[in-house]
Design a protein around this motif. Structure first.
Motif, PDB file in Angstrom:
ATOM      1  N   THR A  60       0.755  -1.312  -0.069  1.00 35.57           N
ATOM      2  CA  THR A  60      -0.021  -0.032  -0.016  1.00 35.57           C
ATOM      3  C   THR A  60       0.837   1.216  -0.051  1.00 35.57           C
ATOM      4  O   THR A  60       0.570   2.132  -0.656  1.00 35.57           O
ATOM      5  CB  THR A  60      -0.889   0.109   1.144  1.00 35.57           C
ATOM      6  N   ASN A  61       2.052   1.022   0.721  1.00 34.68           N
ATOM      7  CA  ASN A  61       2.674   2.390   0.850  1.00 34.68           C
ATOM      8  C   ASN A  61       4.000   2.121   1.302  1.00 34.68           C
ATOM      9  O   ASN A  61       4.250   1.079   2.187  1.00 34.68           O
ATOM     10  CB  ASN A  61       2.237   3.419   2.191  1.00 34.68           C
ATOM     11  N   ILE A  62       5.134   2.850   1.006  1.00 35.03           N
ATOM     12  CA  ILE A  62       6.531   2.814   1.518  1.00 35.03           C
ATOM     13  C   ILE A  62       6.979   4.275   1.460  1.00 35.03           C
ATOM     14  O   ILE A  62       6.747   4.965   0.419  1.00 35.03           O
ATOM     15  CB  ILE A  62       7.381   1.779   0.847  1.00 35.03           C
ATOM     16  N   ALA A  63       7.380   4.534   2.652  1.00 34.92           N
ATOM     17  CA  ALA A  63       7.789   6.190   2.790  1.00 34.92           C
ATOM     18  C   ALA A  63       8.843   6.155   3.875  1.00 34.92           C
ATOM     19  O   ALA A  63       9.088   5.526   4.902  1.00 34.92           O
ATOM     20  CB  ALA A  63       6.643   7.072   3.029  1.00 34.92           C
ATOM     21  N   LEU A  64       9.822   7.258   3.374  1.00 41.28           N
ATOM     22  CA  LEU A  64      10.876   7.609   4.487  1.00 41.28           C
ATOM     23  C   LEU A  64      10.927   8.975   4.654  1.00 41.28           C
ATOM     24  O   LEU A  64      10.750   9.701   3.666  1.00 41.28           O
ATOM     25  CB  LEU A  64      12.473   7.154   3.913  1.00 41.28           C
ATOM     26  N   LEU A  65      11.309   9.531   5.797  1.00 41.46           N
ATOM     27  CA  LEU A  65      11.719  11.140   5.859  1.00 41.46           C
ATOM     28  C   LEU A  65      12.767  11.453   4.941  1.00 41.46           C
ATOM     29  O   LEU A  65      13.697  10.503   4.612  1.00 41.46           O
ATOM     30  CB  LEU A  65      12.032  11.378   7.141  1.00 41.46           C
ATOM     31  N   PRO A  66      12.595  12.724   4.366  1.00 36.00           N
ATOM     32  CA  PRO A  66      13.550  13.017   3.197  1.00 36.00           C
ATOM     33  C   PRO A  66      14.949  12.868   3.717  1.00 36.00           C
ATOM     34  O   PRO A  66      15.997  12.591   2.897  1.00 36.00           O
ATOM     35  CB  PRO A  66      13.483  14.489   3.098  1.00 36.00           C
ATOM     36  N   ASP A  67      15.561  12.949   5.026  1.00 36.73           N
ATOM     37  CA  ASP A  67      16.882  12.863   5.518  1.00 36.73           C
ATOM     38  C   ASP A  67      17.502  11.559   5.351  1.00 36.73           C
ATOM     39  O   ASP A  67      18.669  11.173   5.556  1.00 36.73           O
ATOM     40  CB  ASP A  67      17.070  13.399   6.814  1.00 36.73           C
ATOM     41  N   TYR A  68      16.320  10.657   5.177  1.00 29.71           N
ATOM     42  CA  TYR A  68      17.068   9.205   5.500  1.00 29.71           C
ATOM     43  C   TYR A  68      16.960   8.479   3.972  1.00 29.71           C
ATOM     44  O   TYR A  68      17.224   7.451   3.855  1.00 29.71           O
ATOM     45  CB  TYR A  68      16.276   8.396   6.292  1.00 29.71           C
ATOM     46  N   ARG A  69      16.547   9.187   2.814  1.00 33.08           N
ATOM     47  CA  ARG A  69      16.534   8.524   1.574  1.00 33.08           C
ATOM     48  C   ARG A  69      18.007   8.396   0.917  1.00 33.08           C
ATOM     49  O   ARG A  69      18.739   9.285   1.186  1.00 33.08           O
ATOM     50  CB  ARG A  69      15.745   9.320   0.669  1.00 33.08           C
ATOM     51  N   GLY A  70      18.023   7.251   0.176  1.00 35.69           N
ATOM     52  CA  GLY A  70      19.163   7.218  -0.481  1.00 35.69           C
ATOM     53  C   GLY A  70      20.357   6.610   0.240  1.00 35.69           C
ATOM     54  O   GLY A  70      21.526   6.721   0.002  1.00 35.69           O
ATOM     55  N   LYS A  71      19.914   6.295   1.722  1.00 37.58           N
ATOM     56  CA  LYS A  71      21.138   5.516   2.753  1.00 37.58           C
ATOM     57  C   LYS A  71      20.882   4.128   2.771  1.00 37.58           C
ATOM     58  O   LYS A  71      21.430   3.579   3.856  1.00 37.58           O
ATOM     59  CB  LYS A  71      21.241   6.459   3.918  1.00 37.58           C
ATOM     60  N   GLY A  72      19.877   3.350   2.121  1.00 38.06           N
ATOM     61  CA  GLY A  72      19.884   2.101   2.282  1.00 38.06           C
ATOM     62  C   GLY A  72      18.803   1.744   3.235  1.00 38.06           C
ATOM     63  O   GLY A  72      18.489   0.406   3.423  1.00 38.06           O
ATOM     64  N   VAL A  73      18.364   2.470   3.723  1.00 35.89           N
ATOM     65  CA  VAL A  73      17.022   2.361   4.660  1.00 35.89           C
ATOM     66  C   VAL A  73      15.808   1.723   4.060  1.00 35.89           C
ATOM     67  O   VAL A  73      15.078   0.832   4.469  1.00 35.89           O
ATOM     68  CB  VAL A  73      16.607   3.585   5.618  1.00 35.89           C
ATOM     69  N   GLY A  74      15.547   2.424   2.914  1.00 34.49           N
ATOM     70  CA  GLY A  74      14.215   1.953   1.921  1.00 34.49           C
ATOM     71  C   GLY A  74      14.501   0.168   1.550  1.00 34.49           C
ATOM     72  O   GLY A  74      13.644  -0.560   1.695  1.00 34.49           O
ATOM     73  N   THR A  75      15.722  -0.104   1.289  1.00 34.06           N
ATOM     74  CA  THR A  75      16.159  -1.386   0.680  1.00 34.06           C
ATOM     75  C   THR A  75      16.023  -2.309   2.030  1.00 34.06           C
ATOM     76  O   THR A  75      15.260  -3.412   1.745  1.00 34.06           O
ATOM     77  CB  THR A  75      17.517  -1.473   0.057  1.00 34.06           C
ATOM     78  N   MET A  76      16.537  -1.842   3.196  1.00 38.44           N
ATOM     79  CA  MET A  76      16.234  -2.780   4.347  1.00 38.44           C
ATOM     80  C   MET A  76      14.727  -3.045   4.689  1.00 38.44           C
ATOM     81  O   MET A  76      14.323  -4.128   5.020  1.00 38.44           O
ATOM     82  CB  MET A  76      17.032  -2.174   5.431  1.00 38.44           C
ATOM     83  N   LEU A  77      14.048  -1.985   4.615  1.00 35.94           N
ATOM     84  CA  LEU A  77      12.710  -2.106   5.326  1.00 35.94           C
ATOM     85  C   LEU A  77      11.832  -2.841   4.228  1.00 35.94           C
ATOM     86  O   LEU A  77      11.115  -3.487   4.739  1.00 35.94           O
ATOM     87  CB  LEU A  77      12.112  -0.489   5.322  1.00 35.94           C
ATOM     88  N   PHE A  78      12.049  -2.854   2.930  1.00 40.83           N
ATOM     89  CA  PHE A  78      11.164  -3.135   1.887  1.00 40.83           C
ATOM     90  C   PHE A  78      11.687  -4.773   1.818  1.00 40.83           C
ATOM     91  O   PHE A  78      10.739  -5.511   1.769  1.00 40.83           O
ATOM     92  CB  PHE A  78      11.558  -2.935   0.556  1.00 40.83           C
ATOM     93  N   GLY A  79      12.971  -5.143   2.010  1.00 43.80           N
ATOM     94  CA  GLY A  79      13.306  -6.657   2.334  1.00 43.80           C
ATOM     95  C   GLY A  79      12.532  -7.148   3.588  1.00 43.80           C
ATOM     96  O   GLY A  79      12.074  -8.263   3.601  1.00 43.80           O
ATOM     97  N   ALA A  80      12.323  -6.434   4.812  1.00 41.66           N
ATOM     98  CA  ALA A  80      11.806  -6.843   5.904  1.00 41.66           C
ATOM     99  C   ALA A  80      10.307  -7.269   5.531  1.00 41.66           C
ATOM    100  O   ALA A  80       9.722  -8.090   5.981  1.00 41.66           O
ATOM    101  CB  ALA A  80      12.020  -5.779   7.057  1.00 41.66           C
ATOM    102  N   VAL A  81       9.790  -6.171   4.650  1.00 47.22           N
ATOM    103  CA  VAL A  81       8.289  -6.412   4.553  1.00 47.22           C
ATOM    104  C   VAL A  81       7.998  -7.585   3.726  1.00 47.22           C
ATOM    105  O   VAL A  81       6.963  -8.243   3.853  1.00 47.22           O
ATOM    106  CB  VAL A  81       7.428  -5.206   4.023  1.00 47.22           C
ATOM    107  N   ILE A  82       8.747  -7.920   2.826  1.00 46.08           N
ATOM    108  CA  ILE A  82       8.745  -8.968   1.812  1.00 46.08           C
ATOM    109  C   ILE A  82       9.059 -10.429   2.961  1.00 46.08           C
ATOM    110  O   ILE A  82       7.988 -11.364   2.672  1.00 46.08           O
ATOM    111  CB  ILE A  82       9.987  -9.052   0.812  1.00 46.08           C
ATOM    112  N   GLU A  83       9.855 -10.467   3.620  1.00 45.82           N
ATOM    113  CA  GLU A  83      10.100 -11.273   4.610  1.00 45.82           C
ATOM    114  C   GLU A  83       8.785 -11.744   5.537  1.00 45.82           C
ATOM    115  O   GLU A  83       8.249 -12.857   5.597  1.00 45.82           O
ATOM    116  CB  GLU A  83      11.101 -11.457   5.395  1.00 45.82           C
TER     117      GLU A  83
END
Length: 147
Positions: free
Chosen positions: A69-92
Protein backbone atom coordinates in the motif's frame (compact mmCIF):
# COMPACT_ATOMS: atom_id res chain seq x y z
CA UNK A 1 22.38 6.26 12.46
CA UNK A 2 21.08 3.26 14.43
CA UNK A 3 18.23 1.93 12.27
CA UNK A 4 15.96 -0.90 13.36
CA UNK A 5 12.66 -2.33 12.13
CA UNK A 6 9.57 -3.25 14.11
CA UNK A 7 5.86 -3.79 13.57
CA UNK A 8 3.56 -0.78 13.64
CA UNK A 9 0.89 -0.59 16.32
CA UNK A 10 -2.09 1.80 16.42
CA UNK A 11 -0.27 4.17 18.80
CA UNK A 12 2.34 4.80 16.07
CA UNK A 13 -0.24 6.46 13.80
CA UNK A 14 0.79 10.05 14.63
CA UNK A 15 4.48 9.43 13.88
CA UNK A 16 3.64 7.56 10.67
CA UNK A 17 1.34 10.39 9.60
CA UNK A 18 4.30 12.79 9.90
CA UNK A 19 6.38 10.61 7.54
CA UNK A 20 3.40 10.40 5.17
CA UNK A 21 2.96 14.19 5.07
CA UNK A 22 6.67 14.65 4.34
CA UNK A 23 6.48 12.14 1.48
CA UNK A 24 3.25 12.42 -0.50
CA UNK A 25 1.21 15.24 -2.08
CA UNK A 26 -2.06 13.56 -0.99
CA UNK A 27 -1.23 11.97 2.37
CA UNK A 28 -3.27 9.39 4.24
CA UNK A 29 -4.71 10.54 7.57
CA UNK A 30 -3.63 9.49 11.04
CA UNK A 31 -6.94 7.66 11.39
CA UNK A 32 -6.19 5.66 8.23
CA UNK A 33 -2.91 4.45 9.72
CA UNK A 34 -4.57 3.63 13.02
CA UNK A 35 -7.12 1.47 11.16
CA UNK A 36 -4.40 -0.18 9.05
CA UNK A 37 -2.34 -1.05 12.15
CA UNK A 38 -5.38 -2.60 13.81
CA UNK A 39 -6.39 -4.72 10.77
CA UNK A 40 -5.47 -8.41 10.95
CA UNK A 41 -5.04 -8.56 7.15
CA UNK A 42 -2.30 -5.93 7.06
CA UNK A 43 1.39 -5.92 7.80
CA UNK A 44 2.98 -2.55 8.54
CA UNK A 45 6.59 -2.17 9.56
CA UNK A 46 8.42 0.89 10.85
CA UNK A 47 11.99 1.99 10.34
CA UNK A 48 13.34 3.66 13.46
CA UNK A 49 16.48 5.68 14.11
CA UNK A 50 16.83 5.04 17.81
CA UNK A 51 13.26 5.61 19.03
CA UNK A 52 12.20 7.97 16.21
CA UNK A 53 10.00 6.74 13.37
CA UNK A 54 11.80 7.60 10.13
CA UNK A 55 9.85 5.45 7.68
CA UNK A 56 7.26 2.79 7.17
CA UNK A 57 6.03 0.20 4.70
CA UNK A 58 2.70 -1.56 4.59
CA UNK A 59 0.83 -4.24 2.74
CA UNK A 60 -2.43 -6.12 2.72
CA UNK A 61 -2.16 -9.90 2.73
CA UNK A 62 -5.14 -11.82 1.37
CA UNK A 63 -5.40 -15.24 -0.27
CA UNK A 64 -1.64 -15.70 -0.50
CA UNK A 65 -1.00 -12.34 -2.18
CA UNK A 66 0.49 -9.21 -0.65
CA UNK A 67 -0.52 -5.80 -2.01
CA UNK A 68 1.95 -3.08 -0.99
CA UNK A 69 0.00 0.00 0.00
CA UNK A 70 2.74 2.48 0.92
CA UNK A 71 6.44 2.87 1.57
CA UNK A 72 7.91 6.16 2.71
CA UNK A 73 10.96 7.60 4.44
CA UNK A 74 11.66 11.01 5.87
CA UNK A 75 13.68 12.98 3.28
CA UNK A 76 16.92 12.97 5.33
CA UNK A 77 16.98 9.15 5.30
CA UNK A 78 16.46 8.58 1.59
CA UNK A 79 19.29 7.18 -0.49
CA UNK A 80 21.03 5.59 2.52
CA UNK A 81 19.85 1.97 2.22
CA UNK A 82 17.02 2.30 4.74
CA UNK A 83 14.33 1.77 2.12
CA UNK A 84 16.08 -1.33 0.80
CA UNK A 85 16.28 -2.79 4.31
CA UNK A 86 12.67 -1.89 5.10
CA UNK A 87 11.29 -3.29 1.84
CA UNK A 88 13.22 -6.53 2.31
CA UNK A 89 11.75 -6.80 5.79
CA UNK A 90 8.16 -6.46 4.54
CA UNK A 91 8.77 -9.13 1.88
CA UNK A 92 9.99 -11.50 4.59
CA UNK A 93 7.09 -10.61 6.89
CA UNK A 94 4.58 -11.22 4.08
CA UNK A 95 6.16 -14.60 3.36
CA UNK A 96 5.93 -15.53 7.05
CA UNK A 97 2.20 -14.71 6.89
CA UNK A 98 1.65 -16.98 3.89
CA UNK A 99 2.08 -14.67 0.91
CA UNK A 100 3.58 -16.30 -2.16
CA UNK A 101 3.31 -13.26 -4.48
CA UNK A 102 3.44 -9.49 -4.07
CA UNK A 103 2.17 -6.57 -6.15
CA UNK A 104 2.23 -2.78 -6.06
CA UNK A 105 1.76 0.34 -8.13
CA UNK A 106 4.49 2.91 -8.73
CA UNK A 107 4.70 6.24 -10.53
CA UNK A 108 6.73 6.07 -13.77
CA UNK A 109 8.50 9.24 -12.56
CA UNK A 110 9.65 7.63 -9.29
CA UNK A 111 12.96 6.26 -10.52
CA UNK A 112 14.34 5.58 -7.03
CA UNK A 113 11.34 3.42 -6.10
CA UNK A 114 11.41 1.64 -9.44
CA UNK A 115 15.09 0.78 -8.89
CA UNK A 116 14.28 -0.55 -5.41
CA UNK A 117 11.51 -2.80 -6.73
CA UNK A 118 13.68 -4.04 -9.62
CA UNK A 119 16.39 -4.90 -7.05
CA UNK A 120 13.88 -7.27 -5.43
CA UNK A 121 12.83 -8.82 -8.74
CA UNK A 122 9.53 -7.06 -9.39
CA UNK A 123 8.44 -7.03 -13.05
CA UNK A 124 6.08 -4.72 -14.95
CA UNK A 125 2.67 -6.26 -15.55
CA UNK A 126 0.57 -3.36 -16.79
CA UNK A 127 -0.44 0.27 -16.39
CA UNK A 128 -3.29 1.96 -14.54
CA UNK A 129 -4.09 5.09 -16.58
CA UNK A 130 -4.51 8.30 -14.60
CA UNK A 131 -4.12 6.43 -11.30
CA UNK A 132 -2.65 9.23 -9.15
CA UNK A 133 -5.27 11.82 -8.20
CA UNK A 134 -2.82 14.66 -7.51
CA UNK A 135 -1.60 14.97 -11.11
CA UNK A 136 -3.26 12.21 -13.15
CA UNK A 137 0.01 10.32 -13.61
CA UNK A 138 -0.30 6.70 -14.64
CA UNK A 139 0.80 3.88 -12.33
CA UNK A 140 2.97 0.99 -13.39
CA UNK A 141 1.70 -2.27 -11.94
CA UNK A 142 4.54 -4.46 -10.68
CA UNK A 143 4.44 -8.10 -9.58
CA UNK A 144 6.79 -10.51 -7.92
CA UNK A 145 5.08 -13.84 -8.51
CA UNK A 146 7.39 -15.95 -6.36
CA UNK A 147 8.40 -14.78 -2.90
Amino acid sequence: MNVSVRSMVPNDAEAVEAVEKASFPVPWSRESFWREAANENTCYLLALDGESVIGYVGCWILSGEAQVTNIALLPDYRGKGVGTMLFGAVIEAAKERGATAMTLEVRPSNTAARALYAHYGFCEAGVRKGYYCDNGEDAIILWKTSL
